[in-house]
Write a protein that holds these residues in place. Sequence first.
Motif, PDB file in Angstrom:
ATOM      1  N   LEU A   1       6.880  10.440   6.266  1.00 43.32           N
ATOM      2  CA  LEU A   1       5.782  10.513   7.234  1.00 43.32           C
ATOM      3  C   LEU A   1       5.642   9.202   7.997  1.00 43.32           C
ATOM      4  N   ASP A   2       5.322   9.320   9.277  1.00 41.49           N
ATOM      5  CA  ASP A   2       4.929   8.162  10.073  1.00 41.49           C
ATOM      6  C   ASP A   2       3.829   7.409   9.318  1.00 41.49           C
ATOM      7  N   PRO A   3       3.988   6.110   9.083  1.00 40.35           N
ATOM      8  CA  PRO A   3       2.983   5.367   8.306  1.00 40.35           C
ATOM      9  C   PRO A   3       1.608   5.309   8.949  1.00 40.35           C
ATOM     10  N   ASP A   4       1.505   5.639  10.237  1.00 36.40           N
ATOM     11  CA  ASP A   4       0.200   5.641  10.904  1.00 36.40           C
ATOM     12  C   ASP A   4      -0.601   6.915  10.636  1.00 36.40           C
ATOM     13  N   ILE A   5       0.047   7.964  10.151  1.00 34.69           N
ATOM     14  CA  ILE A   5      -0.660   9.215   9.861  1.00 34.69           C
ATOM     15  C   ILE A   5      -1.588   9.000   8.662  1.00 34.69           C
ATOM     16  N   ILE A   6      -2.819   9.437   8.803  1.00 35.94           N
ATOM     17  CA  ILE A   6      -3.792   9.312   7.712  1.00 35.94           C
ATOM     18  C   ILE A   6      -3.637  10.507   6.772  1.00 35.94           C
ATOM     19  N   ILE A   7      -3.389  10.233   5.513  1.00 33.59           N
ATOM     20  CA  ILE A   7      -3.273  11.305   4.519  1.00 33.59           C
ATOM     21  C   ILE A   7      -4.668  11.611   3.980  1.00 33.59           C
TER      22      ILE A   7
ATOM     23  N   THR B   1      -2.785  14.361 -11.015  1.00 34.35           N
ATOM     24  CA  THR B   1      -1.673  14.572 -10.092  1.00 34.35           C
ATOM     25  C   THR B   1      -1.572  13.433  -9.083  1.00 34.35           C
ATOM     26  N   ILE B   2      -2.702  13.015  -8.537  1.00 31.91           N
ATOM     27  CA  ILE B   2      -2.699  11.899  -7.582  1.00 31.91           C
ATOM     28  C   ILE B   2      -2.196  10.622  -8.245  1.00 31.91           C
ATOM     29  N   ASN B   3      -2.665  10.365  -9.446  1.00 34.64           N
ATOM     30  CA  ASN B   3      -2.206   9.164 -10.169  1.00 34.64           C
ATOM     31  C   ASN B   3      -0.706   9.216 -10.435  1.00 34.64           C
ATOM     32  N   ARG B   4      -0.204  10.402 -10.737  1.00 37.65           N
ATOM     33  CA  ARG B   4       1.226  10.534 -10.998  1.00 37.65           C
ATOM     34  C   ARG B   4       2.035  10.289  -9.723  1.00 37.65           C
ATOM     35  N   ILE B   5       1.548  10.765  -8.578  1.00 43.12           N
ATOM     36  CA  ILE B   5       2.212  10.489  -7.297  1.00 43.12           C
ATOM     37  C   ILE B   5       2.285   8.985  -7.066  1.00 43.12           C
ATOM     38  N   LYS B   6       1.203   8.292  -7.324  1.00 40.35           N
ATOM     39  CA  LYS B   6       1.190   6.842  -7.164  1.00 40.35           C
ATOM     40  C   LYS B   6       2.186   6.174  -8.111  1.00 40.35           C
ATOM     41  N   GLN B   7       2.257   6.663  -9.344  1.00 37.66           N
ATOM     42  CA  GLN B   7       3.187   6.093 -10.323  1.00 37.66           C
ATOM     43  C   GLN B   7       4.633   6.264  -9.874  1.00 37.66           C
ATOM     44  N   VAL B   8       4.963   7.451  -9.357  1.00 38.69           N
ATOM     45  CA  VAL B   8       6.344   7.719  -8.950  1.00 38.69           C
ATOM     46  C   VAL B   8       6.721   6.890  -7.723  1.00 38.69           C
ATOM     47  N   LEU B   9       5.827   6.796  -6.750  1.00 41.05           N
ATOM     48  CA  LEU B   9       6.106   5.950  -5.586  1.00 41.05           C
ATOM     49  C   LEU B   9       6.306   4.501  -6.006  1.00 41.05           C
ATOM     50  N   THR B  10       5.466   4.040  -6.918  1.00 44.33           N
ATOM     51  CA  THR B  10       5.588   2.665  -7.404  1.00 44.33           C
ATOM     52  C   THR B  10       6.915   2.456  -8.117  1.00 44.33           C
TER      53      THR B  10
ATOM     54  N   LYS C   1       0.852  -1.181   0.000  1.00 48.95           N
ATOM     55  CA  LYS C   1       0.000   0.000   0.000  1.00 48.95           C
ATOM     56  C   LYS C   1       0.890   1.233   0.000  1.00 48.95           C
ATOM     57  N   LEU C   2       0.617   2.148  -0.930  1.00 42.47           N
ATOM     58  CA  LEU C   2       1.500   3.281  -1.123  1.00 42.47           C
ATOM     59  C   LEU C   2       1.399   4.316   0.001  1.00 42.47           C
ATOM     60  N   TYR C   3       0.204   4.545   0.502  1.00 44.87           N
ATOM     61  CA  TYR C   3       0.032   5.501   1.594  1.00 44.87           C
ATOM     62  C   TYR C   3      -1.284   5.231   2.307  1.00 44.87           C
ATOM     63  N   ASN C   4      -1.377   5.751   3.517  1.00 39.26           N
ATOM     64  CA  ASN C   4      -2.520   5.516   4.387  1.00 39.26           C
ATOM     65  C   ASN C   4      -3.603   6.555   4.085  1.00 39.26           C
ATOM     66  N   ASP C   5      -4.412   6.295   3.070  1.00 43.97           N
ATOM     67  CA  ASP C   5      -5.359   7.300   2.597  1.00 43.97           C
ATOM     68  C   ASP C   5      -6.668   7.266   3.376  1.00 43.97           C
ATOM     69  N   TYR C   6      -7.234   8.438   3.551  1.00 45.76           N
ATOM     70  CA  TYR C   6      -8.436   8.617   4.377  1.00 45.76           C
ATOM     71  C   TYR C   6      -9.645   7.917   3.775  1.00 45.76           C
ATOM     72  N   ASN C   7      -9.782   7.954   2.466  1.00 48.56           N
ATOM     73  CA  ASN C   7     -10.933   7.303   1.837  1.00 48.56           C
ATOM     74  C   ASN C   7     -10.993   5.824   2.190  1.00 48.56           C
ATOM     75  N   SER C   8      -9.840   5.163   2.174  1.00 46.73           N
ATOM     76  CA  SER C   8      -9.812   3.734   2.504  1.00 46.73           C
ATOM     77  C   SER C   8     -10.120   3.503   3.979  1.00 46.73           C
ATOM     78  N   VAL C   9      -9.617   4.381   4.836  1.00 50.73           N
ATOM     79  CA  VAL C   9      -9.894   4.265   6.276  1.00 50.73           C
ATOM     80  C   VAL C   9     -11.388   4.377   6.533  1.00 50.73           C
ATOM     81  N   LEU C  10     -12.027   5.344   5.898  1.00 46.91           N
ATOM     82  CA  LEU C  10     -13.467   5.539   6.084  1.00 46.91           C
ATOM     83  C   LEU C  10     -14.264   4.387   5.490  1.00 46.91           C
ATOM     84  N   ARG C  11     -13.850   3.928   4.312  1.00 46.21           N
ATOM     85  CA  ARG C  11     -14.573   2.823   3.669  1.00 46.21           C
ATOM     86  C   ARG C  11     -14.501   1.559   4.521  1.00 46.21           C
ATOM     87  N   GLU C  12     -13.347   1.314   5.111  1.00 45.30           N
ATOM     88  CA  GLU C  12     -13.203   0.136   5.967  1.00 45.30           C
ATOM     89  C   GLU C  12     -14.079   0.254   7.212  1.00 45.30           C
TER      90      GLU C  12
END
Length: 307
Positions: free
Chosen positions: A252-258, A282-291, A2-13
Amino acid sequence: MKLYNDYNSVLREKYGCKVYRIGLDGGFSCPNRDGTISTSGCLYCSDVGARSSYTDPKNSIREQLISRIKYLRQAKNASRFIAYFQAFTNTYDSPEALKERYDQTLGIDDVVGISIGTRPDTLDDAKLKLISSYADRYEMWIELGLQSIHNRTLNAINRGHTFEDFLSALKLTQKFHIPVCVHVILGLPGESREDMMKTAKSLSALKIDGIKMHLLHVLKNSPMEKLYAQGEISLMTREEYVELACDFIERLDPDIIIQRLTGEGDSKTHVAPAWAMNKTGTINRIKQVLTKRGTCQGSFYGKTAIS
């Protein structure tokens, strides 16, 4: 990975569906605009603050919320919502006046949270006690505008508070066990990459709960609009921002929710950069670069040898 701890996923879960945040204008002002601190506001702030384009400030808070919920139910088949007090400084009044505003969100079906955007210099025990009283019914967040840990930068952008003010507000809010989301801006005038990475490291060490990352952008009727027109403000290209955002996320601390990876104005107020309006790109490009890097949030967290 998982690339980052995103808020949408936290809420969906947590709620089993996508949760929509609804920006509200509670009729607040700001001490950095009404003369208490200054009358000009922050360098980047427009005359409508961070108000969402769909928000009609002539309507009551309750009317704004119900109207947007109705739209999202029809357009997005939405079923869960967070009331986001967004425009200007949403703790800048007496506890009694704040309660009257916040209470307008009560009793509306499927509102599961309240998020309150504010400044570090407008919080105290009485206000935080009030806010914490909603926590048995709602997911509560305080969103603290910081932008940078560097006082020289805060002074340059006319922020009107110091990093020490932020630290005091954070400590006080944490005492009431209210989750804190911190706003930062990448690309502020005079800041180096090292400066921005220090902000990431410092916030991680403070054990904040969430973060919203913004890029420096120009809005109509902001003090920065004139400076930009005169060539006194430079803005990043998309690739420059993406590289910095990835660097920031890695520290960033991996526990921080982005909660946000980029920011932009609406089509009526946004001046520059033009690429910022393509938020998804822009978000997709961030994901591409991290990957491509093979890294993720926290890859360099706590590694002091890496700048």
